[in-house]
Design a protein around this motif. Structure first.
Motif, mmCIF file in Angstrom:
data_model
loop_
_atom_site.group_PDB
_atom_site.id
_atom_site.type_symbol
_atom_site.label_atom_id
_atom_site.label_comp_id
_atom_site.label_asym_id
_atom_site.label_seq_id
_atom_site.Cartn_x
_atom_site.Cartn_y
_atom_site.Cartn_z
ATOM 1 N N ALA A 97 0.833 -1.203 0.000
ATOM 2 C CA ALA A 97 0.000 0.000 0.000
ATOM 3 C C ALA A 97 0.870 1.256 0.000
ATOM 4 N N TYR A 98 0.651 2.095 -1.009
ATOM 5 C CA TYR A 98 1.360 3.362 -1.138
ATOM 6 C C TYR A 98 0.331 4.454 -1.440
ATOM 7 N N PRO A 99 -0.497 4.820 -0.466
ATOM 8 C CA PRO A 99 -1.611 5.736 -0.751
ATOM 9 C C PRO A 99 -1.207 7.147 -1.170
ATOM 10 N N ASP A 100 0.011 7.582 -0.888
ATOM 11 C CA ASP A 100 0.417 8.943 -1.213
ATOM 12 C C ASP A 100 1.149 9.075 -2.544
ATOM 13 N N GLU A 101 1.157 8.045 -3.343
ATOM 14 C CA GLU A 101 1.877 8.073 -4.609
ATOM 15 C C GLU A 101 1.066 8.761 -5.702
ATOM 16 N N ARG A 102 1.720 9.120 -6.812
ATOM 17 C CA ARG A 102 1.069 9.776 -7.950
ATOM 18 C C ARG A 102 0.301 8.749 -8.789
ATOM 19 N N ALA A 103 -0.788 9.186 -9.393
ATOM 20 C CA ALA A 103 -1.619 8.302 -10.210
ATOM 21 C C ALA A 103 -1.666 8.729 -11.674
#
Length: 160
Positions: free
Chosen positions: A134-140
């Motif tokens: 889980a890497y919720p703060d990454e760019r999409a």
């Protein structure tokens, strides 16, 4: 480069018999149940799997034929490079879904949030580990610009 050969370890059973109008991601298939039937030779491989709430399922997109390097994905109207999408028509037709693991019954895995076509060959199973995965703060990427909601978008047959 040389070719790579995979042998399926099992098959997915789901309510989806036709790729048209099915969910395009597990988030759009909340509560949809299915099973993963493993070949009995892999029975020892599921030891301790029941302790995980989710699994990462890798599978062969067996109904996908050919590929293009630029596609218009389900969540947008503009073309993007295939590797910047999760479109099924890829150079190597490998799919990935993170599914809720409901129960393990021998070599049958009962799963939820199934966005996978019935009869899909399974290549591998890995446990989902929040501390690793889980890497919720990454760019999409392009999805951050307001793409359509994946919970409501359904396959329209563009990759059939």
């Amino acid at each position: 480069m040389t070719g790579i050969t995979f042998t399926p370890i099992g098959v997915v059973h789901s309510p989806f018999r036709d790729p048209r109008n099915m969910p395009i991601q597990p988030v759009g298939a909340r509560g949809v149940r299915g099973t993963v039937e493993l070949d009995p030779v892999y029975a020892a491989g599921v030891k301790d799997l029941a302790g995980f709430s989710r699994i990462i399922l890798l599978y062969h997109l067996h109904r996908s034929e050919g590929y293009t390097l630029e596609v218009v994905p389900f969540l947008d109207t503009a073309p993007h490079g295939v590797f910047a999408t999760r479109a099924p028509r890829r150079p190597n037709a490998i799919g990935l879904s993170i599914l809720r693991l409901v129960a393990v019954d021998g070599t049958t895995l009962h799963v939820e949030d199934v966005d996978i076509l019935d009869g899909t060959p399974v290549l591998d199973i890995k446990p989902y580990v929040p501390a690793f995965d889980a890497y919720p703060d990454e760019r999409a990427g392009w999805l951050a610009a307001g793409a359509e909601d994946p919970r409501t978008v359904r396959s329209d047959g563009r990759f059939c």
